[in-house]
Write a protein that holds these residues in place. Structure first.
Motif, PDB file in Angstrom:
ATOM      1  N   PRO A  22      47.536  28.854  32.790  1.00  0.00           N
ATOM      2  CA  PRO A  22      46.260  29.536  32.506  1.00  0.00           C
ATOM      3  C   PRO A  22      45.331  28.604  31.751  1.00  0.00           C
ATOM      4  N   VAL A  50      37.396  32.927  37.781  1.00  0.00           N
ATOM      5  CA  VAL A  50      38.371  34.014  37.755  1.00  0.00           C
ATOM      6  C   VAL A  50      38.714  34.407  36.315  1.00  0.00           C
ATOM      7  N   GLN A  51      38.839  33.406  35.449  1.00  0.00           N
ATOM      8  CA  GLN A  51      39.243  33.653  34.063  1.00  0.00           C
ATOM      9  C   GLN A  51      38.635  32.565  33.183  1.00  0.00           C
ATOM     10  N   THR A  98      31.466  34.167  32.870  1.00  0.00           N
ATOM     11  CA  THR A  98      32.274  35.366  33.027  1.00  0.00           C
ATOM     12  C   THR A  98      32.876  35.382  34.423  1.00  0.00           C
ATOM     13  N   PRO A  99      34.000  36.079  34.611  1.00  0.00           N
ATOM     14  CA  PRO A  99      34.571  36.184  35.951  1.00  0.00           C
ATOM     15  C   PRO A  99      33.543  36.694  36.952  1.00  0.00           C
TER      16      PRO A  99
END
Length: 376
Positions: free
Chosen positions: A32, A76-77, A86-87
């Motif tokens: 991540p 996405v993240q 932002t996503p």
């Protein structure tokens, strides 16, 4: 998370790549994003000579590595310290991450960011982060992007948010490298003025993007030079006023004669010393020769010193089109929308990830201008 990616496991690898298969499609583990990083779903990624030069060994880089540095996708993240994305945001990747604090960044020259260049040389993200893994073994990042994968984790400073939901990813990806490098070399490095003359030596994706930039800048004499008749024909269609076969005997003499002593700006985009020499030879007295092609690290360019003085000649390099990505990528997109930069004309092939080795054969043989791998 698990991703699918094209992994370069060794370098150099010889063509034909359809046989040698330098890029292997593998399932990798992707961490991540860290605090200052973002996870992007890749929409499209372009095939560029900068990727090819890692495959064939002209630009040594650590392996294994996921190549791909020209891309666009969707956030996405975001990491915990990222506040301005932002996503769902669309982004264009840029291949030189920036720290914002070193001297070149402070001077407004982010393409020369020192920590960014060091990270790229190591095959890592900014701060030496490694987010790609294969069975517990680290896989290196290319230019802080590694876009030949369905997802990528990159530094926040490797993406530019764009309001471009109306532009297909296949076209949007080209703004990350071909357009930045080619158009930027004309508008930022050369600062071409209306009425001036420009020569483009090498008509790949970056060279033809530079030609589009010369047209947009108002150059009245645009000379295009290449070995390919098809590329020369396209150059004429895109606005070149004179075209020449690079294999022609005494070409420099002919161009100087045809242009009344040479051009104001000659831009080399072939990544080869003979092309650089030709560009220098066709630059007029008082003119400027710019190279944005990446030759092999061992290549050397020699010029007669007396000409630099007696002719007041300028020789310059242009990396990433001397661009400020946050400023220039949106600017070039606006020019595209206004019909000033028909970037879509550069796109010749779309590929699946499984066709990527065959795509690099087309690039190596000069049979393609810009190809993109499509994920969406």
């Amino acid at each position: 998370m698990k991703i699918r990616a094209a992994v370069l496991t060794s370098s150099p690898v010889a063509a034909p790549f359809a046989t040698s298969r330098p890029l292997e499609i593998r399932e990798l583990d992707l961490d991540p994003p860290g605090p200052k990083e973002v996870l992007v779903r890749i929409g499209a990624a372009g095939l560029c000579h900068s990727d090819l030069s890692v495959i064939n060994g002209n630009r040594p880089r650590p392996v294994p590595m996921v190549l791909g540095h020209e891309a666009a996708g969707t956030v996405v993240q975001v990491g915990s310290a990222v506040r301005d994305l932002t996503p769902g945001n669309r982004v264009v990747m840029t291949f030189q991450p920036t720290c914002g604090a070193c001297l070149p960044c402070a001077e407004g020259r982010p393409a020369l960011c020192i920590p960014g260049a060091e990270a790229n040389g190591k095959g890592a993200l900014m701060g030496d982060a490694m987010r790609l893994h294969d069975g517990g073994r680290n896989v290196h990042h290319h230019c802080g992007v590694s876009a030949y994968a369905d997802h990528a984790v990159v530094s926040r400073h490797s993406v530019v948010r764009v309001d471009a939901d109306d532009i297909p990813f296949a076209e949007l990806a080209l703004f990350g490298c071909a357009v930045q490098t080619g158009v930027g070399a004309v508008l930022n490095t050369c600062r071409v003025q209306p009425g001036q003359s420009v020569a483009i030596v090498g008509l790949g994706g970056v060279g033809l993007a530079a030609l589009l930039g010369a047209v947009a800048a108002g150059a009245t004499e645009i000379v295009a030079i290449d070995l390919s008749d098809d590329k020369l024909a396209l150059a004429r269609d895109l606005g070149a006023t004179r075209t020449y076969d690079a294999a022609e005997a005494d070409l420099a003499g002919r161009i100087r004669s045809d242009t009344g002593g040479g051009v104001d700006h000659a831009i080399e985009l072939a990544g080869a010393v003979p092309a650089f020499q030709l560009a220098y030879a066709i630059t007029r007295r008082g003119g400027q020769t710019v190279t944005a092609g990446l030759a092999a690290p061992t290549a050397e360019f020699r010029i007669p010193a007396v000409n630099v003085v007696a002719d007041e000649r300028t020789v310059k390099g242009s990396y990433m089109g001397s661009c400020v990505p946050q400023r220039d990528i949106p600017r070039f997109i606006r020019m595209y929308r206004a019909g000033q930069l028909p970037v879509n004309r550069l796109l010749t092939h779309t590929l699946t990830l499984e066709q990527i080795n065959e795509g690099f054969d087309l690039l190596d043989q000069g049979h393609a201008i810009r190809q993109v791998v499509l994920f969406d």
